[in-house]
Design an enzyme around this catalytic site. Structure first.
Site, PDB file in Angstrom:
ATOM      1  N   ARG A   1      31.934  39.379  18.734  1.00 32.63           N
ATOM      2  CA  ARG A   1      31.380  40.152  19.857  1.00 32.63           C
ATOM      3  C   ARG A   1      30.247  41.004  19.312  1.00 32.63           C
ATOM      4  O   ARG A   1      30.475  41.916  18.515  1.00 32.63           O
ATOM      5  CB  ARG A   1      32.452  41.008  20.533  1.00 32.63           C
ATOM      6  CG  ARG A   1      31.862  41.958  21.558  1.00 32.63           C
ATOM      7  CD  ARG A   1      32.878  42.663  22.415  1.00 32.63           C
ATOM      8  NE  ARG A   1      33.395  41.792  23.464  1.00 32.63           N
ATOM      9  CZ  ARG A   1      33.948  42.225  24.592  1.00 32.63           C
ATOM     10  NH1 ARG A   1      34.059  43.515  24.833  1.00 32.63           N
ATOM     11  NH2 ARG A   1      34.390  41.378  25.495  1.00 32.63           N
TER      12      ARG A   1
ATOM     13  N   HIS B   1      28.729  35.529  28.085  1.00 32.23           N
ATOM     14  CA  HIS B   1      30.161  35.834  27.973  1.00 32.23           C
ATOM     15  C   HIS B   1      30.954  34.577  28.363  1.00 32.23           C
ATOM     16  O   HIS B   1      31.645  34.549  29.387  1.00 32.23           O
ATOM     17  CB  HIS B   1      30.516  37.024  28.873  1.00 32.23           C
ATOM     18  CG  HIS B   1      31.813  37.700  28.522  1.00 32.23           C
ATOM     19  ND1 HIS B   1      32.628  37.268  27.488  1.00 32.23           N
ATOM     20  CD2 HIS B   1      32.454  38.772  29.073  1.00 32.23           C
ATOM     21  CE1 HIS B   1      33.698  38.055  27.415  1.00 32.23           C
ATOM     22  NE2 HIS B   1      33.616  38.966  28.360  1.00 32.23           N
TER      23      HIS B   1
ATOM     24  N   GLN C   1      34.877  34.606  29.177  1.00 28.09           N
ATOM     25  CA  GLN C   1      35.174  35.215  30.472  1.00 28.09           C
ATOM     26  C   GLN C   1      35.023  34.185  31.588  1.00 28.09           C
ATOM     27  O   GLN C   1      35.898  34.042  32.449  1.00 28.09           O
ATOM     28  CB  GLN C   1      34.204  36.388  30.719  1.00 28.09           C
ATOM     29  CG  GLN C   1      34.395  37.077  32.051  1.00 28.09           C
ATOM     30  CD  GLN C   1      35.690  37.865  32.101  1.00 28.09           C
ATOM     31  OE1 GLN C   1      35.959  38.657  31.213  1.00 28.09           O
ATOM     32  NE2 GLN C   1      36.502  37.647  33.118  1.00 28.09           N
TER      33      GLN C   1
ATOM     34  N   ASP D   1      30.214  43.028  38.430  1.00 31.32           N
ATOM     35  CA  ASP D   1      30.399  43.588  37.085  1.00 31.32           C
ATOM     36  C   ASP D   1      29.673  44.935  37.046  1.00 31.32           C
ATOM     37  O   ASP D   1      28.925  45.274  37.974  1.00 31.32           O
ATOM     38  CB  ASP D   1      29.828  42.604  36.041  1.00 31.32           C
ATOM     39  CG  ASP D   1      30.095  43.045  34.604  1.00 31.32           C
ATOM     40  OD1 ASP D   1      30.956  43.914  34.382  1.00 31.32           O
ATOM     41  OD2 ASP D   1      29.406  42.525  33.686  1.00 31.32           O
TER      42      ASP D   1
ATOM     43  N   CYS E   1      35.261  41.159  36.131  1.00 34.72           N
ATOM     44  CA  CYS E   1      35.712  40.838  34.768  1.00 34.72           C
ATOM     45  C   CYS E   1      36.414  42.028  34.122  1.00 34.72           C
ATOM     46  O   CYS E   1      37.167  41.861  33.171  1.00 34.72           O
ATOM     47  CB  CYS E   1      34.534  40.384  33.933  1.00 34.72           C
ATOM     48  SG  CYS E   1      33.245  41.627  33.806  1.00 34.72           S
TER      49      CYS E   1
ATOM     50  N   ARG F   1      42.830  35.463  30.977  1.00 30.81           N
ATOM     51  CA  ARG F   1      42.078  35.472  29.723  1.00 30.81           C
ATOM     52  C   ARG F   1      42.985  35.001  28.579  1.00 30.81           C
ATOM     53  O   ARG F   1      42.566  34.238  27.719  1.00 30.81           O
ATOM     54  CB  ARG F   1      41.547  36.892  29.399  1.00 30.81           C
ATOM     55  CG  ARG F   1      40.460  37.429  30.336  1.00 30.81           C
ATOM     56  CD  ARG F   1      39.157  36.669  30.240  1.00 30.81           C
ATOM     57  NE  ARG F   1      38.617  36.602  28.893  1.00 30.81           N
ATOM     58  CZ  ARG F   1      37.875  37.551  28.297  1.00 30.81           C
ATOM     59  NH1 ARG F   1      37.584  38.653  28.943  1.00 30.81           N
ATOM     60  NH2 ARG F   1      37.410  37.371  27.072  1.00 30.81           N
TER      61      ARG F   1
END
Ligand code: CP
Ligand code: NVA
Length: 306
Positions: free
Chosen positions: A103, A130, A133, A225, A265, A293
């Site tokens: 990340r 991402h 996700q 988001d 998310c 997830r």
């Protein structure tokens, strides 16, 4: 040859379908508490330059459930934070671990890691992508709606990492996409161009509008988001103004289909991109979305590290 997961774009529709199918199987096993340990003796390195709750915990718990283990790595604790090169770091890590979740801020960092390692690298979020996700979200949408093809998804807000990966994913599985972003905050130009070209050839639909209500008309899925992503803290005030009318609220939900699902998310900033009422309301599926997830990350590790 090792395979990485750096963007959704590099996956074929078959790759995505395979990940979703394995996710369903692994979720069922987990619900029955059936032990399934294909990654015994394997270690996932988790290199994080940014904060995380869902990505970190789902991968870490996920690898334990698959029989392996995780090591959490940050630049503050590693020599890379004191100037050791990505190349040396990546080559050395390859001698110890079996997969690397990264990340970072720049997409180039994760690409460089992938270039220099001999183990699979998984993008756990960059400023522009991402993928984990969105793969998980496609699973959640299919779980809730029974299909992907022909659905209309409306994304409200910032053309950020999540939006970019969503555009790449939706086009591949036949989801039509209407985005409503304020002027100056559109998703990545190249990604949009490619998606529009693909949409033009196939049955999917892809448009960027300025009017959130128009974008939400008849939507099966509403998605949003945060207005300011990690790394954009200094732009917060400016963004609060620009995004003021780009909120998922009751009025917007009423513009969509009666059985619309609302996705985020997470983490959410209630009262900004989404109201408290909507995120806690009957259309919201954000907790199931977050749970998935775990199951999706397990499928990705099983496929890449198995
Ligand atoms: N959605 C998501 O990636 O959450 P975290 O930042 O908590 O990992
Ligand atoms: N766009 C957000 C997503 C967090 C999961 C960010 O990058 O901060």
């Amino acid at each position: 040859m090792k395979k990485d997961l750096l963007t959704v774009e590099e996956l074929t529709r078959e790759d995505i379908e395979n990940i979703l199918e394995r996710t369903g199987i692994l979720k069922e096993k987990q619900k029955k508490r059936e032990p399934y340990c294909p990654l015994i003796g394997k270690t996932l390195g988790m290199f994080f330059e940014k904060a995380s709750t869902r990505t970190r915990v789902s991968f870490e718990v996920g690898i334990y459930q698959l029989g392996g283990q995780a090591i959490f790595l940050t630049p503050q604790d590693m020599q890379i934070g004191r100037g050791e090169s990505i190349e040396d770091t990546a080559r050395v890590l390859s001698r110890y671990i079996d997969g690397l979740l990264v990340r970072t801020f720049s997409q180039k960092t994760v690409e460089d890691m992938a270039r220099y390692t001999t183990i699979p690298v998984i993008n756990g979020l960059t400023d522009t992508h991402h993928p984990c996700q969105i793969l998980s979200d496609l699973f959640t949408i299919k779980e809730k709606k029974g299909r992907l093809d022909g659905l209309k998804l409306c994304y409200i807000g910032d053309g950020n990492n999540v939006a970019n990966s969503l555009i790449e994913g939706a086009g591949k599985v036949g989801i039509g996409l209407s985005l409503a972003c304020p002027d100056g905050y559109d998703p990545d130009g190249d990604i949009v161009k490619k998606a529009k070209a693909t949409a033009g050839k196939g049955r999917t639909h892809m448009e960027i509008l300025r009017d959130p209500l128009k974008a939400a008309e008849g939507a099966d899925i509403l998605y949003t988001d945060v207005w300011a992503s990690m790394g954009q803290e200094s732009e917060r005030e400016k963004r609060l103004k620009a995004f003021r009318s780009y909120q998922i609220n009751r009025g917007l939900v009423e513009t969509a289909k009666p059985d619309v699902i609302v996705m985020h998310c997470l983490p959410a900033h209630r009262g900004e991109e989404i109201t408290d009422e909507v995120i806690e309301g009957k259309h919201s599926i954000v907790l199931d979305q977050a749970e998935n997830r775990l199951h999706t990350q397990k499928a990705i590790m099983e496929i890449l590290m198995g």
